[in-house]
Design an enzyme around this catalytic site. Structure first.
Site, PDB file in Angstrom:
ATOM      1  N   HIS A 113      83.982  83.192  45.399  1.00  0.00           N
ATOM      2  CA  HIS A 113      83.970  84.652  45.530  1.00  0.00           C
ATOM      3  C   HIS A 113      83.681  85.269  44.160  1.00  0.00           C
ATOM      4  CE1 HIS A 113      85.034  88.647  46.924  1.00  0.00           C
ATOM      5  NE2 HIS A 113      85.736  88.787  45.815  1.00  0.00           N
ATOM      6  N   GLY A 170      52.227  90.621  62.870  1.00  0.00           N
ATOM      7  CA  GLY A 170      53.461  90.955  62.145  1.00  0.00           C
ATOM      8  C   GLY A 170      54.350  89.743  61.999  1.00  0.00           C
ATOM      9  N   GLU A 226      40.425  64.039  49.323  1.00  0.00           N
ATOM     10  CA  GLU A 226      40.610  65.496  49.441  1.00  0.00           C
ATOM     11  C   GLU A 226      39.264  66.179  49.221  1.00  0.00           C
ATOM     12  OE1 GLU A 226      42.883  67.971  50.209  1.00  0.00           O
ATOM     13  OE2 GLU A 226      41.180  69.246  49.662  1.00  0.00           O
ATOM     14  N   GLU A 249      51.271  94.336  65.852  1.00  0.00           N
ATOM     15  CA  GLU A 249      51.905  93.098  66.323  1.00  0.00           C
ATOM     16  C   GLU A 249      51.927  93.139  67.854  1.00  0.00           C
ATOM     17  OE1 GLU A 249      53.330  90.059  65.327  1.00  0.00           O
ATOM     18  OE2 GLU A 249      53.625  89.952  67.486  1.00  0.00           O
ATOM     19  N   GLY A 262      46.582  71.340  48.640  1.00  0.00           N
ATOM     20  CA  GLY A 262      46.247  71.942  49.934  1.00  0.00           C
ATOM     21  C   GLY A 262      46.406  73.445  49.963  1.00  0.00           C
ATOM     22  N   ILE A 320      53.048  85.722  57.373  1.00  0.00           N
ATOM     23  CA  ILE A 320      51.992  86.083  56.417  1.00  0.00           C
ATOM     24  C   ILE A 320      51.792  87.591  56.412  1.00  0.00           C
ATOM     25  CG2 ILE A 320      49.506  85.902  55.904  1.00  0.00           C
ATOM     26  CD1 ILE A 320      49.564  83.040  56.820  1.00  0.00           C
ATOM     27  N   ALA A 372      55.018  73.580  55.202  1.00  0.00           N
ATOM     28  CA  ALA A 372      54.828  72.564  54.165  1.00  0.00           C
ATOM     29  C   ALA A 372      56.008  71.587  54.118  1.00  0.00           C
ATOM     30  CB  ALA A 372      54.656  73.247  52.807  1.00  0.00           C
TER      31      ALA A 372
HETATM   32  P1  NAD Z   1      52.866  83.637  62.598  1.00  0.00           P
HETATM   33  O1  NAD Z   1      52.825  82.829  63.830  1.00  0.00           O
HETATM   34  O2  NAD Z   1      54.074  83.644  61.739  1.00  0.00           O
HETATM   35  O3  NAD Z   1      52.570  85.176  62.937  1.00  0.00           O
HETATM   36  C1  NAD Z   1      51.453  85.605  63.663  1.00  0.00           C
HETATM   37  C2  NAD Z   1      51.859  86.878  64.369  1.00  0.00           C
HETATM   38  O4  NAD Z   1      50.699  87.453  64.943  1.00  0.00           O
HETATM   39  C3  NAD Z   1      52.848  86.646  65.501  1.00  0.00           C
HETATM   40  O5  NAD Z   1      53.932  87.525  65.339  1.00  0.00           O
HETATM   41  C4  NAD Z   1      52.033  86.941  66.750  1.00  0.00           C
HETATM   42  O6  NAD Z   1      52.839  87.491  67.782  1.00  0.00           O
HETATM   43  C5  NAD Z   1      51.019  87.938  66.221  1.00  0.00           C
HETATM   44  N1  NAD Z   1      49.757  87.980  66.946  1.00  0.00           N
HETATM   45  C6  NAD Z   1      49.048  86.934  67.442  1.00  0.00           C
HETATM   46  N2  NAD Z   1      47.888  87.384  67.993  1.00  0.00           N
HETATM   47  C7  NAD Z   1      47.866  88.728  67.807  1.00  0.00           C
HETATM   48  C8  NAD Z   1      46.923  89.747  68.122  1.00  0.00           C
HETATM   49  N3  NAD Z   1      45.754  89.478  68.727  1.00  0.00           N
HETATM   50  N4  NAD Z   1      47.214  91.031  67.800  1.00  0.00           N
HETATM   51  C9  NAD Z   1      48.390  91.321  67.170  1.00  0.00           C
HETATM   52  N5  NAD Z   1      49.307  90.392  66.849  1.00  0.00           N
HETATM   53  C10 NAD Z   1      49.044  89.106  67.151  1.00  0.00           C
HETATM   54  O7  NAD Z   1      51.555  83.205  61.780  1.00  0.00           O
HETATM   55  P2  NAD Z   1      51.054  83.641  60.348  1.00  0.00           P
HETATM   56  O8  NAD Z   1      51.899  84.733  59.787  1.00  0.00           O
HETATM   57  O9  NAD Z   1      49.584  83.853  60.473  1.00  0.00           O
HETATM   58  O10 NAD Z   1      51.335  82.338  59.544  1.00  0.00           O
HETATM   59  C11 NAD Z   1      50.622  81.153  59.883  1.00  0.00           C
HETATM   60  C12 NAD Z   1      51.432  79.908  59.683  1.00  0.00           C
HETATM   61  O11 NAD Z   1      51.686  79.695  58.316  1.00  0.00           O
HETATM   62  C13 NAD Z   1      52.749  79.941  60.396  1.00  0.00           C
HETATM   63  O12 NAD Z   1      52.965  78.678  60.967  1.00  0.00           O
HETATM   64  C14 NAD Z   1      53.739  80.192  59.310  1.00  0.00           C
HETATM   65  O13 NAD Z   1      54.974  79.594  59.606  1.00  0.00           O
HETATM   66  C15 NAD Z   1      53.066  79.543  58.110  1.00  0.00           C
HETATM   67  N6  NAD Z   1      53.454  80.276  56.922  1.00  0.00           N
HETATM   68  C16 NAD Z   1      54.676  80.065  56.407  1.00  0.00           C
HETATM   69  C17 NAD Z   1      55.087  80.796  55.326  1.00  0.00           C
HETATM   70  C18 NAD Z   1      56.445  80.560  54.778  1.00  0.00           C
HETATM   71  O14 NAD Z   1      57.019  79.508  55.036  1.00  0.00           O
HETATM   72  N7  NAD Z   1      57.009  81.513  54.062  1.00  0.00           N
HETATM   73  C19 NAD Z   1      54.288  81.758  54.763  1.00  0.00           C
HETATM   74  C20 NAD Z   1      53.062  81.967  55.313  1.00  0.00           C
HETATM   75  C21 NAD Z   1      52.651  81.212  56.410  1.00  0.00           C
END
Ligand code: NAD
Length: 472
Positions: free
Chosen positions: A442, A182, A36, A204, A43, A185, A318
């Site tokens: 319930h 949107g 790592e 978004e 990670g 994250i 994850a």
């Molecule tokens: P995401 O794919 O969930 O969302 C990215 C968003 O950005 C999408 O809705 C997309 O349409 C939009 N987008 C892309 N390019 C754009 C642009 N140029 N202008 C405006 N909007 C745009 O990705 P994320 O939120 O960055 O997360 C990254 C990864 O990490 C994902 O695979 C997610 O599943 C994972 N993650 C998971 C969790 C969780 O499990 N709770 C939390 C955080 C991240």
């Protein structure tokens, strides 16, 4: 200084996939070396992802709940937010879990190497780290190097333009924060920074927030946040300029505007870390998006080299990596395990939470599947109303012919926990009738999923009849 070691299984990357593969392989009696570069195990998920974000979301949920409690007669005036203490709390939780992983690795007598590894040939990894260079000879290797935030081409280099790692560090609470993306994250970080006092704008590119889930499932979240944040769907960032007074952002699409923000969070997805690994020395190549192709046992095209987690493709989650890590370790140990889940759940830990699994309605339509849908609005749930969680929906999609569950979406308090009933139902091939007839306690929020299944069967006694009854 150069060292050399020999191992049975070399695992490159100590995230949830890598450390799980290492622990499982060691439990199966294999000799394991875990490499790592960051020094700490866990990670992105543990260090700069799931765990710090959930710690912050839990903290800000307390702020939101305290404010909402005024509606039922409880007032907590004089709220003070100590950002330094919040940062320290987050670091403590992360440190505690990282320490736990160190203990689990040590108890399994796993060899740990800190440094950046690259394949020199089909049996050798060269690891450059603080203690010098180590040549690791292995019989089998697992590539578990994860992913990094995708950059935005329009964004200049500026300390006020953050990726998710920088946003989670809570450098400051900017008065005006733009979030590009949107997705999961973007929405989670919007919630944190809004509760801490930032004015949030979300851009978004797709027509709805969290486009991966069905619009009607996301709708309760959208209704909750639409007056709190400026939400610009169908819009992209065309230009970004760093000015002394802030970051000037040109928007194009459904919204055409130029605005200035104090900080910008870019959350437009992630990219796999497959560059600089020496894949060419293995005769391996990533695809056009940087992913490595694997078979059901997570073997790459080179049979003694395995790959797991984000580097193997979507969904980059994850929990997918963890399950793949177990299967890869078992395959290396000669077992016949296969990674073939019926579905992998996704959760946005927003307020309300959004969770979905299996096919969305849109995907079922695209595949031309004949479906029956059932929906249960949480306003009809006693438990939801008593918990102040009446905003929500549980939705289930069933195959019209077999009655089997195809997919589900839940938006509401604890949706991320509730989705697992649907995940188990999908994995076991349960039908609408089985779910509807399963006795749910319930009053619980889980009843709403059974209610959705009942609705799909034609009648839910907690909802209005599907068709108004004529008096005879
Ligand atoms: P995401 O794919 O969930 O969302 C990215 C968003 O950005 C999408 O809705 C997309 O349409 C939009 N987008 C892309 N390019 C754009 C642009 N140029 N202008 C405006 N909007 C745009 O990705 P994320 O939120 O960055 O997360 C990254 C990864 O990490 C994902 O695979 C997610 O599943 C994972 N993650 C998971 C969790 C969780 O499990 N709770 C939390 C955080 C991240």
């Amino acid at each position: 200084m150069e060292h050399a070691i020999e191992t049975g299984v070399a695992i490159l990357g100590g995230g949830p996939g890598g450390y799980t593969a290492a622990f499982r392989a060691a439990d199966l009696g294999l000799d394991v070396c875990l490499i790592e570069q960051g020094g700490r195990l866990g990670g992105v998920c543990l260090n700069v992802g799931c765990i710090p974000s959930k710690t912050l979301l839990h903290a800000v949920a307390a702020i939101e709940e305290a404010r909402a409690a005024a509606a039922f007669g409880l007032r907590f005036d004089g709220l003070a937010i100590d950002i330094e203490a919040l940062r320290a709390h987050k670091a403590k939780i992360v440190g505690q879990l990282a320490g736990g992983l160190d203990g689990l690795a040590k108890a399994r007598k796993i060899t740990r190497l800190t440094g950046r590894g690259r394949f020199a040939d089909g049996r050798t990894l060269v690891v450059d780290g603080p203690a010098g260079t180590t040549r690791v000879r292995f019989n089998q290797a697992v590539i578990a190097t994860g992913s990094r935030p995708a950059p935005l081409t329009a964004a200049p280099r500026d300390p006020r333009i953050w990726d998710s790692t920088e946003a989670l560090a809570l450098p400051l609470v900017p008065p005006r924060l733009l979030i590009v993306g949107g997705g999961i994250i973007g929405l989670e970080m919007a919630q944190v920074y809004h509760a801490l006092g930032a004015a949030i704008t979300i851009v978004e590119s797709e027509p709805q927030i969290i486009p991966a889930a069905d619009r009607d499932v996301v709708q309760p979240l959208f209704l909750h946040v639409k007056n709190r944040y400026q939400i610009r769907t169908g819009t992209r960032v065309a230009a970004m300029t760093a000015l002394a007074e802030g970051i000037e952002v040109g928007l194009t699409g459904a919204t055409e505007a130029t605005e200035v923000f104090d900080a910008v969070l870019v959350a437009v997805g992630r990219r796999p870390n497959t560059g600089g690994l020496g894949l060419e020395a293995l005769g391996l190549a990533a695809d056009g998006r940087g992913f490595l192709a694997v078979d059901g046992q997570l073997r790459t095209a080179v049979p003694h080299i395995f790959s797991i987690g984000d580097v193997t493709g979507e969904p980059m989650l994850a929990h997918k990596a963890v399950h793949q890590g177990k299967v890869a370790a078992e395959a290396i140990a000669g077992r016949s395990s296969v990674f073939a889940p019926a579905a992998i759940p996704s959760v946005a830990y927003t307020s309300p939470e959004v969770a979905w699994v299996g096919l969305t309605e849109r995907e079922a339509e695209q595949r031309g599947l004949a479906c029956v849908k059932g929906k249960f609005p949480w306003g009809a749930s006693g438990r939801a109303l008593t918990a102040g969680a009446g905003i929500g929906v549980s939705k289930a999609l069933f195959d019209a012919a077999s009655g089997r569950l195809l997919g589900a979406g839940i938006c509401g308090s604890n949706a991320g926990e509730l989705i697992h009933e649907a995940t188990l139902a999908l994995e076991t091939g349960a039908t609408a009738e089985t779910i509807a007839r399963t006795v749910h306690a319930h009053p619980t929020l889980a009843e709403t999923f059974a209610g959705a299944a009942e609705a799909a069967c034609g009648s839910s006694t907690d909802l209005l009849p599907a068709r108004p009854r004529k008096r005879t």
